[in-house]
Design a protein around this motif. Structure first.
Motif, PDB file in Angstrom:
ATOM      1  N   SER A   1      -2.733  -0.234  -3.309  1.00 12.81           N
ATOM      2  CA  SER A   1      -3.548   0.968  -3.406  1.00 12.81           C
ATOM      3  C   SER A   1      -2.657   2.173  -3.195  1.00 12.81           C
ATOM      4  O   SER A   1      -1.549   2.049  -2.676  1.00 12.81           O
ATOM      5  CB  SER A   1      -4.680   0.976  -2.364  1.00 12.81           C
ATOM      6  OG  SER A   1      -4.155   1.165  -1.060  1.00 12.81           O
TER       7      SER A   1
ATOM      8  N   ILE B   1      -7.778   3.649  -6.749  1.00  9.09           N
ATOM      9  CA  ILE B   1      -7.964   2.195  -6.884  1.00  9.09           C
ATOM     10  C   ILE B   1      -8.035   1.833  -8.358  1.00  9.09           C
ATOM     11  O   ILE B   1      -8.157   2.696  -9.245  1.00  9.09           O
ATOM     12  CB  ILE B   1      -9.251   1.743  -6.166  1.00  9.09           C
ATOM     13  CG1 ILE B   1     -10.475   2.479  -6.756  1.00  9.09           C
ATOM     14  CG2 ILE B   1      -9.153   2.002  -4.673  1.00  9.09           C
ATOM     15  CD1 ILE B   1     -11.798   1.991  -6.228  1.00  9.09           C
TER      16      ILE B   1
ATOM     17  N   ASP C   1       0.871  -1.166   0.000  1.00  7.85           N
ATOM     18  CA  ASP C   1       0.000   0.000   0.000  1.00  7.85           C
ATOM     19  C   ASP C   1       0.912   1.222   0.000  1.00  7.85           C
ATOM     20  O   ASP C   1       1.923   1.251   0.703  1.00  7.85           O
ATOM     21  CB  ASP C   1      -0.880   0.032   1.249  1.00  7.85           C
ATOM     22  CG  ASP C   1      -1.980  -1.025   1.209  1.00  7.85           C
ATOM     23  OD1 ASP C   1      -2.265  -1.544   0.116  1.00  7.85           O
ATOM     24  OD2 ASP C   1      -2.530  -1.345   2.280  1.00  7.85           O
TER      25      ASP C   1
END
Length: 253
Positions: free
Chosen positions: A226, A252, A171
């Motif tokens: 993400s 996203i 992430d």
């Protein structure tokens, strides 16, 4: 356990909220493995101004001649990186300062001679980085080296963070001086790749935000889980954004 790449922009370092460092430690206790990548543009500019050297940019990249490279390397590795390492270690002694020269951490390739000594990251030494993360929180300065001739290069910190995040399937949190992606003066809490392309076409996303979101799109396509663009001046923005989409903008697929 999953990786979290936290890119701290140079523009926010002087005004960075104290809780960002607390949040990084909280992420580590929340089953994340943090990796910090930082910029340092304002600090480099200040040093160049002190020497009477003009800062030049082309396509959003700092044109880096020999003098600019020397000051960039000295500033990022000698000033900015130790400062962040110290901030992290004040809370808990875990951080270690690194750059592309250390441990052959990443491979680079010069972009174009018109930018001078500017390169992009081609690949990350994932086994080495993973081993470091077991022992400490790496704080990575965006300086690379040609392992064949020893020539150092400046690297755009955003692009380096994107590459590390995509290769580590992490992430990515972009801690910046902006609240997120603004559309009609409102922060969009979530944007898909398709929406980003549409907003670029309609010029609702423009200027310096284009390379930021375009890089985020590429990172997601290459394996990044993400991308969240969050404000570095808001208390606990990092840990709160990891748990919800209520702060900043989440990009996203």
């Amino acid at each position: 356990m999953k990786y979290a790449v936290i890119k701290i922009g140079g523009s926010i370092l002087s005004d960075l909220c104290d809780t960002i460092i607390e949040d990084i430690h909280a992420l580590r206790k929340d089953n994340y493995t943090p990796i910090i990548v930082h910029g340092g543009g304002p600090f480099i500019k200040k040093q160049l101004n002190r020497l009477g050297v003009e800062s030049k940019f082309l396509d959003g990249l700092r044109v880096t001649d020999e003098q600019t490279l020397l000051q960039t390397v000295n500033t990022l590795i000698g000033e900015v990186n130790p400062k962040i390492v110290h901030q992290v270690n004040c809370k808990e002694t875990l951080a270690i300062g690194l750059n592309g020269i250390d441990l052959n951490l990443f491979e680079i390739e010069p972009i174009n001679e018109k930018y001078g000594y500017v390169a992009e990251c081609l690949s990350v030494n994932k086994p080495v980085l993973a081993d470091i993360c077991k022992l400490a929180i790496p704080v990575i300065a965006p300086i690379g080296i040609n392992h064949e001739n020893g020539q150092k290069y400046n690297i755009n910190a955003d692009s380096l963070a994107y590459k590390i995040a995509s290769e580590m399937n992490a992430d990515l949190f972009l801690v910046s001086d902006i609240p997120g992606v603004l559309i009609e003066d409102e922060v969009k809490s979530e944007l898909s790749i398709q929406e980003i392309n549409t907003y670029i076409e309609t010029t609702e996303i423009y200027g310096g935000m284009i390379p930021k979101v375009s890089g985020a799109v590429s990172a997601i396509k290459d394996g990044c889980s993400s991308v969240k663009i969050i404000p570095g001046t808001v208390k606990h923005a990092l840990i709160n954004s990891s748990n919800s989409n209520s702060i900043g903008t989440t990009i996203i697929s």
